[in-house]
Scaffold this motif. Sequence first.
Motif, mmCIF file in Angstrom:
data_model
loop_
_atom_site.group_PDB
_atom_site.id
_atom_site.type_symbol
_atom_site.label_atom_id
_atom_site.label_comp_id
_atom_site.label_asym_id
_atom_site.label_seq_id
_atom_site.Cartn_x
_atom_site.Cartn_y
_atom_site.Cartn_z
ATOM 1 N N LEU A 198 0.830 -1.208 0.000
ATOM 2 C CA LEU A 198 0.000 0.000 0.000
ATOM 3 C C LEU A 198 0.865 1.259 0.000
ATOM 4 C CD1 LEU A 198 -2.614 1.526 0.090
ATOM 5 C CD2 LEU A 198 -2.762 1.092 2.553
ATOM 6 N N ALA A 199 1.949 1.250 0.738
ATOM 7 C CA ALA A 199 2.847 2.415 0.745
ATOM 8 C C ALA A 199 3.381 2.691 -0.653
ATOM 9 C CB ALA A 199 3.994 2.175 1.725
ATOM 10 N N SER A 200 3.729 1.653 -1.387
ATOM 11 C CA SER A 200 4.204 1.820 -2.758
ATOM 12 C C SER A 200 3.114 2.396 -3.653
ATOM 13 C CB SER A 200 4.681 0.470 -3.304
ATOM 14 O OG SER A 200 5.092 0.588 -4.648
ATOM 15 N N ALA A 201 1.878 1.929 -3.459
ATOM 16 C CA ALA A 201 0.754 2.444 -4.252
ATOM 17 C C ALA A 201 0.487 3.912 -3.936
ATOM 18 C CB ALA A 201 -0.491 1.612 -3.973
ATOM 19 N N ILE A 202 0.604 4.275 -2.673
ATOM 20 C CA ILE A 202 0.418 5.674 -2.277
ATOM 21 C C ILE A 202 1.464 6.558 -2.947
ATOM 22 C CG2 ILE A 202 0.568 7.283 -0.337
ATOM 23 C CD1 ILE A 202 -0.721 5.094 1.404
ATOM 24 N N ASP A 203 2.706 6.125 -2.916
ATOM 25 C CA ASP A 203 3.776 6.922 -3.531
ATOM 26 C C ASP A 203 3.583 7.034 -5.040
ATOM 27 O OD1 ASP A 203 5.054 7.501 -1.165
ATOM 28 O OD2 ASP A 203 6.439 5.804 -1.278
ATOM 29 N N SER A 204 3.023 6.025 -5.674
ATOM 30 C CA SER A 204 2.842 6.038 -7.124
ATOM 31 C C SER A 204 1.633 6.861 -7.555
ATOM 32 C CB SER A 204 2.695 4.611 -7.652
ATOM 33 O OG SER A 204 3.851 3.844 -7.381
ATOM 34 N N ALA A 205 0.630 6.950 -6.691
ATOM 35 C CA ALA A 205 -0.602 7.656 -7.049
ATOM 36 C C ALA A 205 -0.385 9.170 -7.031
ATOM 37 C CB ALA A 205 -1.717 7.280 -6.086
ATOM 38 N N LYS A 206 -0.903 9.834 -8.046
ATOM 39 C CA LYS A 206 -0.798 11.292 -8.080
ATOM 40 C C LYS A 206 -1.743 11.941 -7.067
ATOM 41 C CE LYS A 206 0.589 11.542 -12.950
ATOM 42 N NZ LYS A 206 0.215 12.047 -14.309
ATOM 43 N N THR A 207 -2.912 11.345 -6.894
ATOM 44 C CA THR A 207 -3.895 11.907 -5.964
ATOM 45 C C THR A 207 -4.469 10.803 -5.084
ATOM 46 O OG1 THR A 207 -5.628 11.666 -7.649
ATOM 47 C CG2 THR A 207 -4.536 13.811 -7.485
ATOM 48 N N VAL A 208 -4.679 11.133 -3.817
ATOM 49 C CA VAL A 208 -5.198 10.190 -2.829
ATOM 50 C C VAL A 208 -6.355 10.843 -2.087
ATOM 51 C CG1 VAL A 208 -4.666 8.788 -0.797
ATOM 52 C CG2 VAL A 208 -2.910 9.167 -2.542
ATOM 53 N N ALA A 209 -7.377 10.071 -1.787
ATOM 54 C CA ALA A 209 -8.484 10.534 -0.946
ATOM 55 C C ALA A 209 -8.727 9.509 0.150
ATOM 56 C CB ALA A 209 -9.751 10.738 -1.769
ATOM 57 N N ILE A 210 -9.292 9.982 1.268
ATOM 58 C CA ILE A 210 -9.595 9.128 2.416
ATOM 59 C C ILE A 210 -11.095 9.183 2.684
ATOM 60 C CG2 ILE A 210 -9.331 8.892 4.920
ATOM 61 C CD1 ILE A 210 -6.467 9.979 4.578
ATOM 62 N N PHE A 211 -11.678 8.021 2.953
ATOM 63 C CA PHE A 211 -13.062 7.965 3.410
ATOM 64 C C PHE A 211 -13.055 7.233 4.742
ATOM 65 C CE2 PHE A 211 -17.490 6.342 3.403
ATOM 66 C CZ PHE A 211 -18.126 7.572 3.323
ATOM 67 N N ALA A 212 -13.467 7.934 5.806
ATOM 68 C CA ALA A 212 -13.291 7.441 7.174
ATOM 69 C C ALA A 212 -14.615 7.055 7.811
ATOM 70 C CB ALA A 212 -12.605 8.509 8.020
ATOM 71 N N GLY A 213 -14.590 5.971 8.574
ATOM 72 C CA GLY A 213 -15.766 5.526 9.305
ATOM 73 C C GLY A 213 -15.499 5.492 10.797
ATOM 74 N N ILE A 214 -16.334 4.769 11.525
ATOM 75 C CA ILE A 214 -16.234 4.717 12.974
ATOM 76 C C ILE A 214 -14.920 4.104 13.433
ATOM 77 C CG2 ILE A 214 -17.344 2.472 13.236
ATOM 78 C CD1 ILE A 214 -18.801 3.634 15.693
ATOM 79 N N GLY A 215 -14.236 3.377 12.549
ATOM 80 C CA GLY A 215 -12.963 2.771 12.909
ATOM 81 C C GLY A 215 -11.854 3.772 13.176
#
Length: 584
Positions: A198-215
């Motif tokens: 996942l860290a590699s995918a984050i670094d490769s992605a130009k844009t990232v978004a987060i969707f957060a729940g009760i966790g």
Amino acid sequence: MAQTVADQLIAQLSDAGVRRIYGIVGDSLNPIVDAVRRTGGSRKGGIDWIHVRNEEAGAFAAGAEAQLTGELAVCAGSSGPGNLHLINGLYDAHRSGAPVLAIASHLPSNQIGTSFFQETHPDRLFVECSHYCELISTVKQAPRVINAAMRHAIGLRGVAVVTIPGDLAELDAARPAPTFVLPSRAALVPDEADIRALASAIDSAKTVAIFAGIGVAGAHDEVVAFADLLAAPIGHSIRGKEYIQYDNPFDVGMTGLLGYGAAHAGIHGAELLILLGTDFPYDQFLPDGRKVMIAQVDSAPDHIGRRANVEYPIHGDVRSTIAALTALVAPKTNRRFLKKTLDRHHRLLDSVVGEYTDVETTIPIHPEFAASVLDELMSNDAIVTADTGMCNVWQARYITPNGRRRLIGSYLHGSMANALPQAIGAQLAYPGRQTVAMAGDGGLSMLMGELITAVAYKLPVKVVVFNNSTLGLVKLEMLVDGLPDFGVDVPAVDFATIAQAVGFHAVRVDDPRMLRSALTEALAHDGPTLVDIITDPNALSLPPTITADQVKGFGLALSKVVLNGGVGEAVRMARSNIRHLPGL
């Protein structure tokens, strides 16, 4: 005097920290109720019996108490119809992860299986809404079953049900109860290989978004710092709202049926979407996993991938996962996507969600305006419950979390009538805090008898009724499906007069200029209060992103209304809702 099975049961509950039991007395339950009486109540270190008017309300109240405190709460019902009433509230508690123990008393042992009066089989009926559901059939078995039920409810975060015949509860206990112990909740650290992927995918992605729940509960600061590192906007579910929206410069609101703001655009416009601690059920509002890379972090492995196609599954808790990722990913310096999404969010808030908050003279009262004023006047540590339907929408859009306020609703089970009994449970758990129930007229009508419960225990709950004489969310569902609304409107009811008759301080408000003073007085009153606000029945709420089919359906439904002679109704509905459409 020898200790009975009922005495032993109540002692076990007391040792586990239980302070009260919600229920209605009756026949097979009487030995247990009498054991509660002999404890002397909470003033003498014992357990209180809270007499509700419907066992369903008792289960809702117990569920709210358990959600707010994180501790075991208990409800009870007598044989047959008594414990059957519990089931709706127990479903809600179980789906909410609330540690609740339900005591379902049963027929005399020798009558079970004979089609006796009121016979049901609770040990079968409650299986689907519990982690543990067992029948006590011998006195030697009893203490071990009670111990196991409590451990399941608390350890697995949900409902446990114990069925006990009334005659068995009266017998002398045969063996001592096991010691009740539970370990502290452990951190769940994700697999290192999954984190590196996942860290590699984050670094490769130009844009990232987060969707957060009760966790994300308990990880607010870590999530916000992580979003800053990734230049990622943060959308959230209704259950995640109270844990992530406050003190969050990257917040872009909610998506889904209750949605507002730019969350929909953010999670669909990013190359990589990270779902943090959410099991958001409405997959039609999530992006296509073939077009957007999706990662999902959850402590429940069965949640991962069941709503959307997930490329990067992470089994772990949010805090541990973010700590591991933060050590590996590089900061993103290009913040254009974040700025674009935030600008869109603020524009939508100003032009759509905030549209009605200045309408202080329009009659009937816009519910958005009422919710906005309520939010402004409530205490900073208020507990706010909301009925399912439009009240959920107004709670989601207008009640501002700050890290101290708590928000409760039937968010996963979606039951009507939850707000008032949940407020009762919340107020009993936190007698010194302001507790406000945002009640719909439909929901309040279903369990209105619980107004008597609030008066009986002198609970200073504040019931704010959004009284539009219609089932607003159902009306909206019909309209977007192209159906004229039918069967959703009911005769106007003066809830203030009803509340006054049972002992509430109550006022009816139909002039928006009187709303602020009425709410101020109600919130300051030392006792149960009800404000009956007459709101616009045509004020509906559309999702943040409206499909062509939905627009077509809405227009078709209004056409059918006109053809059926309801020209005036169609015009009023259009006037009340036109500004909900994005861009207008």
